[in-house]
Enzyme design. Structure first.
Site, PDB file in Angstrom:
ATOM      1  N   CYS A   5      -8.927   3.252   5.651  1.00 32.85           N
ATOM      2  CA  CYS A   5      -9.845   3.404   4.524  1.00 32.85           C
ATOM      3  C   CYS A   5     -10.147   4.889   4.370  1.00 32.85           C
ATOM      4  CB  CYS A   5     -11.119   2.606   4.789  1.00 32.85           C
ATOM      5  SG  CYS A   5     -12.277   2.648   3.404  1.00 32.85           S
ATOM      6  N   GLN A  16      -5.461   7.088  -5.953  1.00 31.67           N
ATOM      7  CA  GLN A  16      -5.488   8.521  -6.265  1.00 31.67           C
ATOM      8  C   GLN A  16      -6.839   9.105  -5.896  1.00 31.67           C
ATOM      9  OE1 GLN A  16      -2.940  10.688  -7.548  1.00 31.67           O
ATOM     10  NE2 GLN A  16      -4.471  12.202  -6.935  1.00 31.67           N
ATOM     11  N   GLU A  17      -7.886   8.436  -6.302  1.00 32.07           N
ATOM     12  CA  GLU A  17      -9.247   8.918  -6.051  1.00 32.07           C
ATOM     13  C   GLU A  17      -9.560   8.918  -4.558  1.00 32.07           C
ATOM     14  OE1 GLU A  17     -12.341   6.920  -5.398  1.00 32.07           O
ATOM     15  OE2 GLU A  17     -13.479   8.817  -5.452  1.00 32.07           O
ATOM     16  N   HIS A  63       0.825  -1.213   0.000  1.00 35.74           N
ATOM     17  CA  HIS A  63       0.000   0.000   0.000  1.00 35.74           C
ATOM     18  C   HIS A  63       0.857   1.261   0.000  1.00 35.74           C
ATOM     19  CE1 HIS A  63      -3.136  -2.820   0.922  1.00 35.74           C
ATOM     20  NE2 HIS A  63      -4.023  -1.876   0.782  1.00 35.74           N
TER      21      HIS A  63
HETATM   22  N1  LIG Z   1      -1.899   3.994   3.330  1.00 35.42           N
HETATM   23  C1  LIG Z   1      -3.209   4.046   3.001  1.00 35.42           C
HETATM   24  O1  LIG Z   1      -4.090   3.978   3.852  1.00 35.42           O
HETATM   25  N2  LIG Z   1      -3.501   4.179   1.663  1.00 35.42           N
HETATM   26  C2  LIG Z   1      -4.786   4.239   1.204  1.00 35.42           C
HETATM   27  N3  LIG Z   1      -5.937   4.147   1.860  1.00 35.42           N
HETATM   28  C3  LIG Z   1      -6.984   4.258   0.949  1.00 35.42           C
HETATM   29  O2  LIG Z   1      -8.165   4.235   1.202  1.00 35.42           O
HETATM   30  N4  LIG Z   1      -6.464   4.425  -0.291  1.00 35.42           N
HETATM   31  C4  LIG Z   1      -5.091   4.437  -0.193  1.00 35.42           C
HETATM   32  O3  LIG Z   1      -4.233   4.601  -1.082  1.00 35.42           O
END
Ligand SMILES: NC(=O)NC1=NC(=O)NC1=O
Length: 174
Positions: A122, A85-86, A67
């Protein structure tokens, strides 16, 4: 698409369609393809969750390490996946001021040093303030507790990404 369309996909099309529901870990959906036909979206989610839970701790940590940091290097370079990205933009990670960016970098770096995997949350279920609060609070967790928490967040991200592709169950019944 509806669940019957999902069940009709070749494994190539299934992996092409769902390969990034768990960030940069297409192996997971490639491994559950043989469990089709899935009764509904919840069944598909459950199969993914069971596969993740079946992994040894090293495998779970491997998922976590795939991630990208929130507001990190990939965001700065524009190398996030479309989904990340979104999600990150929606949570305000792309519009941090310099002080917030520095704080995120410092907290993320400290977190990774402590746990050996990135802080994961999230983003779509949180905003900038909640993310910073969680990053601070969770940094005090034990390795075991934090790994489990991070995996739960991966599953939340996965379930939201699945809903972008598969119609929720109720719509299939209408
Ligand atoms: N390290 C993260 O928590 N990354 C992310 N959480 C998300 O919901 N999208 C991501 O890229």
């Amino acid at each position: 698409m509806d669940i019957s369309t999902v069940n009709s996909l070749s494994y190539e099309d299934f992996v092409d369609t769902f390969g990034n529901v768990v960030e940069r870990s297409p192996l997971i959906v490639a491994a559950i393809w043989p469990y089709r036909p899935f009764a509904n979206l919840s069944d598909l989610e459950a199969r993914i969750s069971e596969l993740i839970d079946s992994l040894p701790e090293s495998g779970k940590e491997g998922i976590l390490r795939c991630h990208p940091d929130l507001a990190g290097r990939d965001l700065q370079r524009g190398t996030l996946t479309r989904e990340s990205q979104e999600e990150q933009s929606q949570a305000g990670m792309a519009s941090l001021n310099p002080e917030e960016t520095t704080r995120m970098y410092r907290l993320n770096t400290e977190y990774k040093r402590r746990f050996g995997f990135p802080f994961i949350i999230c983003a779509k279920m949180n905003n900038k303030a909640a993310i910073l609060r969680q990053l601070t609070e969770r940094s005090g967790n034990s390795q075991t507790k934090e790994r489990a928490h991070a995996i739960d967040e991966v599953k939340k991200i996965c379930n939201l990404r699945l809903r972008n592709v598969v119609l929720p169950d109720i719509q299939n019944k209408l």
